[in-house]
Design a protein around this motif. Sequence first.
Motif, PDB file in Angstrom:
ATOM      1  N   GLY A 209     -48.783 -11.253  13.368  1.00 53.50           N
ATOM      2  CA  GLY A 209     -47.646 -10.534  13.925  1.00 53.50           C
ATOM      3  C   GLY A 209     -47.913  -9.950  15.289  1.00 53.50           C
ATOM      4  O   GLY A 209     -48.978 -10.140  15.881  1.00 53.50           O
ATOM      5  N   THR A 210     -46.908  -9.217  15.776  1.00 53.89           N
ATOM      6  CA  THR A 210     -47.051  -8.409  16.981  1.00 53.89           C
ATOM      7  C   THR A 210     -47.064  -6.945  16.543  1.00 53.89           C
ATOM      8  O   THR A 210     -46.597  -6.611  15.458  1.00 53.89           O
ATOM      9  CB  THR A 210     -45.890  -8.655  17.960  1.00 53.89           C
ATOM     10  OG1 THR A 210     -44.653  -8.456  17.269  1.00 53.89           O
ATOM     11  CG2 THR A 210     -45.944 -10.069  18.504  1.00 53.89           C
ATOM     12  N   SER A 211     -47.585  -6.081  17.384  1.00 55.89           N
ATOM     13  CA  SER A 211     -47.730  -4.679  16.989  1.00 55.89           C
ATOM     14  C   SER A 211     -47.895  -3.804  18.219  1.00 55.89           C
ATOM     15  O   SER A 211     -48.065  -4.302  19.331  1.00 55.89           O
ATOM     16  CB  SER A 211     -48.957  -4.531  16.074  1.00 55.89           C
ATOM     17  OG  SER A 211     -50.146  -4.824  16.790  1.00 55.89           O
ATOM     18  N   GLY A 212     -47.839  -2.510  17.997  1.00 51.95           N
ATOM     19  CA  GLY A 212     -48.097  -1.540  19.060  1.00 51.95           C
ATOM     20  C   GLY A 212     -49.484  -0.965  18.866  1.00 51.95           C
ATOM     21  O   GLY A 212     -49.779  -0.393  17.804  1.00 51.95           O
ATOM     22  N   GLY A 213     -50.342  -1.105  19.847  1.00 52.18           N
ATOM     23  CA  GLY A 213     -51.714  -0.635  19.709  1.00 52.18           C
ATOM     24  C   GLY A 213     -51.864   0.845  20.026  1.00 52.18           C
ATOM     25  O   GLY A 213     -51.037   1.426  20.731  1.00 52.18           O
ATOM     26  N   ILE A 214     -52.925   1.443  19.499  1.00 53.20           N
ATOM     27  CA  ILE A 214     -53.241   2.834  19.831  1.00 53.20           C
ATOM     28  C   ILE A 214     -54.619   2.849  20.475  1.00 53.20           C
ATOM     29  O   ILE A 214     -55.632   2.609  19.811  1.00 53.20           O
ATOM     30  CB  ILE A 214     -53.221   3.737  18.577  1.00 53.20           C
ATOM     31  CG1 ILE A 214     -51.886   3.596  17.830  1.00 53.20           C
ATOM     32  CG2 ILE A 214     -53.471   5.200  18.960  1.00 53.20           C
ATOM     33  CD1 ILE A 214     -51.813   4.411  16.540  1.00 53.20           C
ATOM     34  N   GLY A 215     -54.641   3.080  21.783  1.00 55.87           N
ATOM     35  CA  GLY A 215     -55.915   3.180  22.483  1.00 55.87           C
ATOM     36  C   GLY A 215     -56.623   1.856  22.693  1.00 55.87           C
ATOM     37  O   GLY A 215     -57.841   1.825  22.865  1.00 55.87           O
ATOM     38  N   VAL A 216     -55.878   0.767  22.655  1.00 51.34           N
ATOM     39  CA  VAL A 216     -56.483  -0.541  22.953  1.00 51.34           C
ATOM     40  C   VAL A 216     -55.646  -1.231  24.027  1.00 51.34           C
ATOM     41  O   VAL A 216     -54.456  -0.973  24.164  1.00 51.34           O
ATOM     42  CB  VAL A 216     -56.568  -1.450  21.705  1.00 51.34           C
ATOM     43  CG1 VAL A 216     -57.561  -0.901  20.691  1.00 51.34           C
ATOM     44  CG2 VAL A 216     -55.201  -1.642  21.052  1.00 51.34           C
TER      45      VAL A 216
ATOM     46  N   THR B 262     -51.539  -6.737  19.850  1.00 49.33           N
ATOM     47  CA  THR B 262     -50.836  -5.558  20.373  1.00 49.33           C
ATOM     48  C   THR B 262     -50.132  -5.950  21.675  1.00 49.33           C
ATOM     49  O   THR B 262     -50.723  -6.592  22.538  1.00 49.33           O
ATOM     50  CB  THR B 262     -51.815  -4.401  20.644  1.00 49.33           C
ATOM     51  OG1 THR B 262     -52.793  -4.834  21.592  1.00 49.33           O
ATOM     52  CG2 THR B 262     -52.534  -3.980  19.361  1.00 49.33           C
ATOM     53  N   LEU B 263     -48.858  -5.556  21.782  1.00 49.04           N
ATOM     54  CA  LEU B 263     -48.074  -5.883  22.984  1.00 49.04           C
ATOM     55  C   LEU B 263     -48.092  -4.759  23.996  1.00 49.04           C
ATOM     56  O   LEU B 263     -47.648  -4.916  25.131  1.00 49.04           O
ATOM     57  CB  LEU B 263     -46.620  -6.201  22.598  1.00 49.04           C
ATOM     58  CG  LEU B 263     -46.411  -7.428  21.707  1.00 49.04           C
ATOM     59  CD1 LEU B 263     -44.931  -7.592  21.394  1.00 49.04           C
ATOM     60  CD2 LEU B 263     -46.956  -8.694  22.367  1.00 49.04           C
ATOM     61  N   LEU B 264     -48.547  -3.589  23.564  1.00 52.14           N
ATOM     62  CA  LEU B 264     -48.641  -2.439  24.470  1.00 52.14           C
ATOM     63  C   LEU B 264     -49.653  -1.461  23.898  1.00 52.14           C
ATOM     64  O   LEU B 264     -50.025  -1.578  22.726  1.00 52.14           O
ATOM     65  CB  LEU B 264     -47.271  -1.762  24.646  1.00 52.14           C
ATOM     66  CG  LEU B 264     -46.702  -0.928  23.492  1.00 52.14           C
ATOM     67  CD1 LEU B 264     -45.526  -0.106  23.974  1.00 52.14           C
ATOM     68  CD2 LEU B 264     -46.281  -1.778  22.300  1.00 52.14           C
ATOM     69  N   ASN B 265     -50.101  -0.539  24.727  1.00 51.92           N
ATOM     70  CA  ASN B 265     -50.921   0.574  24.270  1.00 51.92           C
ATOM     71  C   ASN B 265     -50.000   1.775  24.189  1.00 51.92           C
ATOM     72  O   ASN B 265     -49.525   2.275  25.213  1.00 51.92           O
ATOM     73  CB  ASN B 265     -52.064   0.843  25.250  1.00 51.92           C
ATOM     74  CG  ASN B 265     -52.911   2.036  24.818  1.00 51.92           C
ATOM     75  OD1 ASN B 265     -52.648   2.677  23.806  1.00 51.92           O
ATOM     76  ND2 ASN B 265     -53.941   2.331  25.615  1.00 51.92           N
ATOM     77  N   ARG B 266     -49.721   2.234  22.984  1.00 46.33           N
ATOM     78  CA  ARG B 266     -48.749   3.315  22.788  1.00 46.33           C
ATOM     79  C   ARG B 266     -49.192   4.620  23.449  1.00 46.33           C
ATOM     80  O   ARG B 266     -48.362   5.517  23.660  1.00 46.33           O
ATOM     81  CB  ARG B 266     -48.498   3.519  21.290  1.00 46.33           C
ATOM     82  CG  ARG B 266     -47.694   2.380  20.621  1.00 46.33           C
ATOM     83  CD  ARG B 266     -46.258   2.343  21.127  1.00 46.33           C
ATOM     84  NE  ARG B 266     -45.694   3.668  21.130  1.00 46.33           N
ATOM     85  CZ  ARG B 266     -45.349   4.355  20.032  1.00 46.33           C
ATOM     86  NH1 ARG B 266     -45.462   3.804  18.849  1.00 46.33           N
ATOM     87  NH2 ARG B 266     -44.880   5.584  20.137  1.00 46.33           N
TER      88      ARG B 266
END
Lengths: 293, 293
Positions: free
Chosen positions: A126-133, A257-261
């Motif tokens: 899947g795709t997801s929102g990353g935290i600190g990556v 991850t598509l972005l770093n939140r």
Amino acid sequence: MCHNGVNGLVHIYNPHLEGASDDHLYHFGISRATTDIPAVFGDVKFVCTGGSATRIAMYAKLFAVEANLPLSENLSKSDRFCMFKTGPVLWVNHGMGTPSLSIMLVEVIKLLHYANATDTVFIRMGTSGGIGVNPGTVIVSTGALNGMLEESYVQYIMGKKVNRPTKVDPKLASELVETAKELDVPVDSGLSLCADDFYEGQGRLDGAFCEYSTEEKFAFLRMLRDEKNVMNFEMESTCFAALTHRAGARAAIVCVTLLNREEGDQVKVSHEEYLEFEMRPFRLVSAYIKERI
Amino acid sequence: MCHNGVNGLVHIYNPHLEGASDDHLYHFGISRATTDIPAVFGDVKFVCTGGSATRIAMYAKLFAVEANLPLSENLSKSDRFCMFKTGPVLWVNHGMGTPSLSIMLVEVIKLLHYANATDTVFIRMGTSGGIGVNPGTVIVSTGALNGMLEESYVQYIMGKKVNRPTKVDPKLASELVETAKELDVPVDSGLSLCADDFYEGQGRLDGAFCEYSTEEKFAFLRMLRDEKNVMNFEMESTCFAALTHRAGARAAIVCVTLLNREEGDQVKVSHEEYLEFEMRPFRLVSAYIKERI
């Protein structure tokens, strides 16, 4: 008592199905009475799934070419999901969120049980929102938390709350991380937070409604990362881990991850970057599978 | 403080969006910066939604012919949802389950807010499992219960449980029931139970897993009908009612029943009957709208 996980079969547990001559898998339009399920699906060793129907169809086509295997027609007779087969690999999409995924997975588990498929591995890409990556990092999940930050998939059955453990296979996760490293795909691992919505449930500041401050958002992200080892947000992991575990099948969750939140809430990668990022879970999962079939 | 429900606008509440020059509605691929949203969507008075993309596209095409209005191209630039426009009526699908619906609805609420659309009515048209009603009966919901049998849409925000009331508009519901009667469409009204899965969450005996008895299933159905006035099971009503209520918009839920759950769990209507049943919510909702535009 269809209770067969022990000998490698995809396990179901439903005494009511015992002795039933037919079963109609409603959301695929496939019936036991009209399809020779063991003949068509008995050789399935991998189920590859993801949210988007378009993406799953693209993955299936690519895999057929790369592995030199025939690509089936769309085996789903309903528009709710698509389903393709390339030799021992089944490709099915699951839509967005745990309810949609649960419908697909319950019916695919029944399908593979009826097919007498053995040692089947389930992989969600899947795709997801990353935290600190960095955007583009692939996260291989070591487990899944629900919105209350518990490692549990919550079901409501007959008006009562039931908790199911959200276990993924640690060996499979490690092997996928190793494969990513061999391919130079940026990879990390940790827990995934399975949210029930895209906006408030993931602490975004850009939904239609938002009652928390910027500071509260960032404190939440820091707590998730530092205290809970959460690496990314997505929307299906608890249900995926719990249902595959209940079926006695090994499972893995591999989300780019598509972005770093920590740097924003909107997905701002260019179209070209998006296309490249979207291929990363496929690149590592297809390499992993090709070595094993 | 975008707080405009009072003057007929679709209401949002998110201080963080104030003064933002752009907003990308990710799951539709529509941006404020690149689309003149008020010009394209400012005249929308009705949002018609349902799970299946194919069905919503079919409804939109039919409505365009029946109301002699131009049919737009698919306005969604993402494959996650489809979106068509026929004059003042917007047609959007929502997938299955509340998480998928919530993504669509949050982005459509923002879209119509940016468009300055006024007095917009939201109508969900779906399929459902009836309790004690003949297959083919259309249920106009008077409210929505979650899996704990509470009139509440549960969100998990920053690790905390938040309850949102699930209100539908009683006058709109009554008007839709009257329209159905005028058209001789079999109709009833009552509460809907919004389940998070199709099998265990709805007390079905034909899932991959089932830990309750036939007697427990029927006792549950009787209790729902006799004590709670629940007429049908579906999978989106709590979120739909809560989010539209929060946006200050009138909303209705109109679902045809494909089976009577007191007589079985599998959908056994013929293909011809299915096609006729599927049209019933459309027949009454399109008649209702045509009288008002």
